[in-house]
Scaffold this motif. Sequence first.
Motif, PDB file in Angstrom:
ATOM      1  N   ILE A 199      -5.351 -10.333   3.747  1.00  0.00           N
ATOM      2  CA  ILE A 199      -5.823  -9.147   3.033  1.00  0.00           C
ATOM      3  C   ILE A 199      -4.672  -8.489   2.269  1.00  0.00           C
ATOM      4  O   ILE A 199      -4.810  -8.125   1.099  1.00  0.00           O
ATOM      5  N   LYS A 200      -3.528  -8.367   2.945  1.00  0.00           N
ATOM      6  CA  LYS A 200      -2.382  -7.697   2.321  1.00  0.00           C
ATOM      7  C   LYS A 200      -1.963  -8.416   1.041  1.00  0.00           C
ATOM      8  O   LYS A 200      -1.643  -7.789   0.035  1.00  0.00           O
ATOM      9  N   ASN A 201      -1.978  -9.752   1.095  1.00  0.00           N
ATOM     10  CA  ASN A 201      -1.569 -10.539  -0.073  1.00  0.00           C
ATOM     11  C   ASN A 201      -2.707 -10.821  -1.049  1.00  0.00           C
ATOM     12  O   ASN A 201      -2.571 -11.647  -1.945  1.00  0.00           O
ATOM     13  N   ARG A 202      -3.866 -10.163  -0.785  1.00  0.00           N
ATOM     14  CA  ARG A 202      -5.034 -10.315  -1.659  1.00  0.00           C
ATOM     15  C   ARG A 202      -5.368 -11.789  -1.924  1.00  0.00           C
ATOM     16  O   ARG A 202      -5.588 -12.192  -3.064  1.00  0.00           O
ATOM     17  N   GLN A 203      -5.389 -12.599  -0.868  1.00  0.00           N
ATOM     18  CA  GLN A 203      -5.655 -14.036  -0.989  1.00  0.00           C
ATOM     19  C   GLN A 203      -7.166 -14.268  -1.045  1.00  0.00           C
ATOM     20  O   GLN A 203      -7.770 -14.808  -0.105  1.00  0.00           O
ATOM     21  N   VAL A 204      -7.769 -13.893  -2.169  1.00  0.00           N
ATOM     22  CA  VAL A 204      -9.225 -13.933  -2.307  1.00  0.00           C
ATOM     23  C   VAL A 204      -9.808 -15.296  -1.919  1.00  0.00           C
ATOM     24  O   VAL A 204     -10.741 -15.390  -1.118  1.00  0.00           O
ATOM     25  N   GLU A 205      -9.232 -16.357  -2.477  1.00  0.00           N
ATOM     26  CA  GLU A 205      -9.784 -17.689  -2.222  1.00  0.00           C
ATOM     27  C   GLU A 205      -9.727 -18.063  -0.750  1.00  0.00           C
ATOM     28  O   GLU A 205     -10.668 -18.605  -0.189  1.00  0.00           O
ATOM     29  N   LYS A 206      -8.579 -17.765  -0.143  1.00  0.00           N
ATOM     30  CA  LYS A 206      -8.411 -18.133   1.269  1.00  0.00           C
ATOM     31  C   LYS A 206      -9.353 -17.341   2.176  1.00  0.00           C
ATOM     32  O   LYS A 206      -9.845 -17.858   3.177  1.00  0.00           O
TER      33      LYS A 206
ATOM     34  N   SER B 228      -5.279  -3.221  12.496  1.00  0.00           N
ATOM     35  CA  SER B 228      -4.656  -1.910  12.687  1.00  0.00           C
ATOM     36  C   SER B 228      -5.206  -0.862  11.714  1.00  0.00           C
ATOM     37  O   SER B 228      -5.369   0.292  12.075  1.00  0.00           O
ATOM     38  N   ASP B 229      -5.500  -1.267  10.489  1.00  0.00           N
ATOM     39  CA  ASP B 229      -6.028  -0.295   9.526  1.00  0.00           C
ATOM     40  C   ASP B 229      -7.394  -0.755   9.025  1.00  0.00           C
ATOM     41  O   ASP B 229      -7.506  -1.734   8.282  1.00  0.00           O
ATOM     42  N   ILE B 230      -8.428  -0.038   9.477  1.00  0.00           N
ATOM     43  CA  ILE B 230      -9.797  -0.453   9.143  1.00  0.00           C
ATOM     44  C   ILE B 230     -10.004  -0.529   7.625  1.00  0.00           C
ATOM     45  O   ILE B 230     -10.787  -1.330   7.128  1.00  0.00           O
ATOM     46  N   ARG B 231      -9.257   0.304   6.886  1.00  0.00           N
ATOM     47  CA  ARG B 231      -9.442   0.315   5.425  1.00  0.00           C
ATOM     48  C   ARG B 231      -9.215  -1.057   4.805  1.00  0.00           C
ATOM     49  O   ARG B 231      -9.808  -1.411   3.797  1.00  0.00           O
ATOM     50  N   ASP B 232      -8.326  -1.850   5.453  1.00  0.00           N
ATOM     51  CA  ASP B 232      -8.091  -3.208   4.955  1.00  0.00           C
ATOM     52  C   ASP B 232      -9.365  -4.043   4.924  1.00  0.00           C
ATOM     53  O   ASP B 232      -9.556  -4.903   4.063  1.00  0.00           O
ATOM     54  N   LEU B 233     -10.242  -3.767   5.906  1.00  0.00           N
ATOM     55  CA  LEU B 233     -11.454  -4.579   6.021  1.00  0.00           C
ATOM     56  C   LEU B 233     -12.396  -4.395   4.833  1.00  0.00           C
ATOM     57  O   LEU B 233     -13.153  -5.295   4.488  1.00  0.00           O
ATOM     58  N   VAL B 234     -12.331  -3.208   4.201  1.00  0.00           N
ATOM     59  CA  VAL B 234     -13.214  -2.960   3.060  1.00  0.00           C
ATOM     60  C   VAL B 234     -13.006  -4.034   1.991  1.00  0.00           C
ATOM     61  O   VAL B 234     -13.954  -4.490   1.350  1.00  0.00           O
ATOM     62  N   PHE B 235     -11.747  -4.482   1.848  1.00  0.00           N
ATOM     63  CA  PHE B 235     -11.440  -5.524   0.868  1.00  0.00           C
ATOM     64  C   PHE B 235     -12.231  -6.804   1.141  1.00  0.00           C
ATOM     65  O   PHE B 235     -12.695  -7.476   0.224  1.00  0.00           O
ATOM     66  N   VAL B 236     -12.406  -7.120   2.426  1.00  0.00           N
ATOM     67  CA  VAL B 236     -13.182  -8.311   2.800  1.00  0.00           C
ATOM     68  C   VAL B 236     -14.600  -8.197   2.265  1.00  0.00           C
ATOM     69  O   VAL B 236     -15.163  -9.155   1.725  1.00  0.00           O
ATOM     70  N   PHE B 237     -15.185  -7.002   2.405  1.00  0.00           N
ATOM     71  CA  PHE B 237     -16.567  -6.818   1.969  1.00  0.00           C
ATOM     72  C   PHE B 237     -16.687  -6.895   0.451  1.00  0.00           C
ATOM     73  O   PHE B 237     -17.730  -7.246  -0.071  1.00  0.00           O
ATOM     74  N   LYS B 238     -15.592  -6.553  -0.255  1.00  0.00           N
ATOM     75  CA  LYS B 238     -15.615  -6.655  -1.717  1.00  0.00           C
ATOM     76  C   LYS B 238     -15.473  -8.105  -2.163  1.00  0.00           C
ATOM     77  O   LYS B 238     -15.913  -8.486  -3.250  1.00  0.00           O
ATOM     78  N   THR B 239     -14.830  -8.925  -1.353  1.00  0.00           N
ATOM     79  CA  THR B 239     -14.423 -10.263  -1.751  1.00  0.00           C
ATOM     80  C   THR B 239     -15.443 -11.338  -1.413  1.00  0.00           C
ATOM     81  O   THR B 239     -15.698 -12.252  -2.181  1.00  0.00           O
ATOM     82  N   VAL B 240     -16.012 -11.207  -0.207  1.00  0.00           N
ATOM     83  CA  VAL B 240     -16.820 -12.303   0.335  1.00  0.00           C
ATOM     84  C   VAL B 240     -18.294 -12.106  -0.012  1.00  0.00           C
ATOM     85  O   VAL B 240     -18.765 -10.973  -0.136  1.00  0.00           O
ATOM     86  N   LYS B 241     -19.023 -13.229  -0.158  1.00  0.00           N
ATOM     87  CA  LYS B 241     -20.454 -13.199  -0.456  1.00  0.00           C
ATOM     88  C   LYS B 241     -21.190 -12.364   0.583  1.00  0.00           C
ATOM     89  O   LYS B 241     -20.908 -12.445   1.776  1.00  0.00           O
ATOM     90  N   SER B 242     -22.190 -11.589   0.116  1.00  0.00           N
ATOM     91  CA  SER B 242     -22.858 -10.669   1.040  1.00  0.00           C
ATOM     92  C   SER B 242     -23.679 -11.397   2.106  1.00  0.00           C
ATOM     93  O   SER B 242     -23.982 -10.823   3.153  1.00  0.00           O
ATOM     94  N   ASP B 243     -24.033 -12.665   1.883  1.00  0.00           N
ATOM     95  CA  ASP B 243     -24.670 -13.455   2.957  1.00  0.00           C
ATOM     96  C   ASP B 243     -23.797 -13.464   4.199  1.00  0.00           C
ATOM     97  O   ASP B 243     -24.274 -13.330   5.325  1.00  0.00           O
ATOM     98  N   TYR B 244     -22.500 -13.670   3.952  1.00  0.00           N
ATOM     99  CA  TYR B 244     -21.575 -13.719   5.074  1.00  0.00           C
ATOM    100  C   TYR B 244     -21.260 -12.327   5.612  1.00  0.00           C
ATOM    101  O   TYR B 244     -21.209 -12.104   6.817  1.00  0.00           O
TER     102      TYR B 244
END
Lengths: 470, 470
Positions: A15-22, A43-59
């Motif tokens: 997440i920190k390195n914004r590795q969208v593909e990975k 440690s920081d829940i805010r990081d997780l928001v990036f996951v929701f922006k990146t990954v398909k909503s099915d997942y």
Amino acid sequence: MEKENVSTALLEELIKNRQVEKIRQLFELVPTIDIAEVANEISDIRDLVFVFKTVKSDYTAEFFTDLSADVQEKLVHLFTDSELVNLLSASYTDDIVDFMEDMPANLVSKILKVVDKKTRTDINRLLNYKEDTAGSIMTTEYIELDSALSVKEAIEKIRVIGQDAETIYTIFVTDKKRNFLGTIDLDQFVFSKPDQNIEEIADKAAITVGVNTDQEDVASIFKRYNLNAIAVLNEDQRLTGIITIDDIVDVMEQEATEDMSKMALVTPLEDSYKDTGVIKMALKTTPWLVALMIMAVFSSMVLSSFQDVLSSLAILSVFIPVLMDTGGNSGGQTIALMIRGIAVGEFGPKDFLRILWKEFRVALLVGLMVSVFAFGLFIGEMYLGIVHYAPENITGTALFLERMKISGLVSITLFIAIVISKCLGVTIPMIVRALKKDPALISAPFITTIVDVSALLIYFFISTQIFQLV
Amino acid sequence: MEKENVSTALLEELIKNRQVEKIRQLFELVPTIDIAEVANEISDIRDLVFVFKTVKSDYTAEFFTDLSADVQEKLVHLFTDSELVNLLSASYTDDIVDFMEDMPANLVSKILKVVDKKTRTDINRLLNYKEDTAGSIMTTEYIELDSALSVKEAIEKIRVIGQDAETIYTIFVTDKKRNFLGTIDLDQFVFSKPDQNIEEIADKAAITVGVNTDQEDVASIFKRYNLNAIAVLNEDQRLTGIITIDDIVDVMEQEATEDMSKMALVTPLEDSYKDTGVIKMALKTTPWLVALMIMAVFSSMVLSSFQDVLSSLAILSVFIPVLMDTGGNSGGQTIALMIRGIAVGEFGPKDFLRILWKEFRVALLVGLMVSVFAFGLFIGEMYLGIVHYAPENITGTALFLERMKISGLVSITLFIAIVISKCLGVTIPMIVRALKKDPALISAPFITTIVDVSALLIYFFISTQIFQLV
């Protein structure tokens, strides 16, 4: 990427390195529950928001469901309205309702504000069903087809609307008025002719449940009929939701956990053990200990009124614990068998006499074996000096007879206590069940008390009246 | 025909009058389990053979599985070889193995003689897997497709071979060497292009289990990953069978029943309560009562060595049951939470310290509440005359202080007993589990004994050494 390598550190780094593909690859290769488990520790829940922006909503919809309640809550706080819409539109309504039930009111209204009107109506409806009913665990996303369709038309329709349904393996067929007609298993489409009318292939004997049916009864029906999904009908016999086998697996686990808790005198926890705080935990357990202590007043009364006997013959005190423990354990055995038998539907109050007769014979046999063994054990204890009992001026045969008397007294009491406790172990759960109450919670305290008091009374009666020991 | 109207009398009448059409109709409209339930009670089993001659083998195979073990046995006796072949060829191999496990050797060989060679090999293989492993509950009827097929070819193949498979909702994909590659859910076919290669749509991260995996672990995997079916691989990682969710539902029920039995000190029954005879039942329960009685020798030892104290201060005997019961119940609460938590995979030995620390704090709180309450209760009992304690020549304030001493003594002992029992309630199941043994069966007897003995020692220590009551 292997499941074994997924860790909180890895996720944070990606997440920190914004590795969208990975990150996307991670969700394709690893089950969401395994990712959620490490994500809960981030440690920081805010990081997780990036996951929701990146990954398909099915997942992400599944991923969100798998997260722990407090992480879910924090995320809903952090989401913008449009992020929330994305997530919720990919989620099943029953899952949304599941996590909403634990959320504070402000977040509930945040969610209700952003969903579309139909979902809002569905959510409100599901939230209103009483806990532990079919209505509270059903979902509103299922495939409902008009009975007039042909097999070919039906398959086309399933292709279009199937993506949003919780299961496409069971199709629900209704008539023009949305009255439920029957179900079709998907495999029947595979084996049917394209121009056949679906009404012909629908199973019109399909079992249904009502919205107010208890979830434990729904689980029994799934087990009995080997179902994958079941139709839930409202008071007007209209199809209003469905329940799928994966929800039943959860219900079975929850009900078994609850029954075990109750048998062990713990009020069932709403959350998992881990998520239940120390104070709450104490409040779930203390009342039962206190209640049993109050009921033990009766045993204390009996013992108190025989203090003279105990003073002059202290050996009687020595065997009180063994008497209490064995009576309680023997009753506990029967209660557990009854409660489980009732829970899985093997028998019920109507079988009362037949089971009482069986357990009575079991009790005679158990009582005989235990008391014969106990008789030998107690005499052995006295001769080995483990228990000291040697009244003054008595030796040889007279001492042996005296010791036999004491051992006999305890053994006979044990025998009677076992028979009483096993018969009560059948009777009390059956009565409680016949009164439509839950036998698991009420049975043990009553039986312990009755068995304790009656065992003590018998003990003192035999020792004073029959053996005239004092 | 409604399910409610099906009765043994009706079935007997239909058979007696050779009402072929009505019998067939019955099986189309009523679930086989409901017919089996009334068929079990039929007076002459030979009548049932007619049902198997009349009704389609799709129905009779299921019907046979639903019958009770002794009816099945009698039927296999009565069937001609060709009737048996008809029945068995319509049955799933895992169901055949299920009922064969309870049959006498002569019937087993009768069955093995008539089935085809492949089924015989499968049956022998399944019968050889250790009980409670994935191998023992798997089935060999599944759809296995070569990864080189296209979606269109795959659907054609499913149509042909699907009728015999236990599930067509999960398709298992293997390579040329029959190595397992992944699974495809049937709904993916519905949403895929016909000329796509099935290897592309297969889920290559699909979870698998080995033939020797414990069935309880398989159930946990189903729950965790919300599976409908799972591939079972042999030692060479080749696909050798599958397990479907309906079998897992049975496993979950069976495992929960077993854990409850064990916690209540009953050796798990092989059959249902109804099918277990009186003598067997006594043998499943007596050894535990005897074992606990032997362990209670330690409590008797302690009490015996303090007989002088008990003689001169009989009031101490009065509170022994309350002490034993509360210590046992409080430990029992913790054990139940631990055993269930371990069983559903919520925690394990690695979480020992964290959970011990939590339960220690719970114990302090519970102990405090219970002992404060108990203190008041006991003083109340003495002043209300429920428990008689009024030493000679003591009145007024002195008597009040004396009664406070006794109540205080019991309350402090209760507090310590609760803390010990809850800490042991965490420690012992965790140790037993870490040693790879089953915590449900071993924990309670140990804890009861240790708590009883230590509570009594503390009781007498405080009364003689600290309060110098005697």
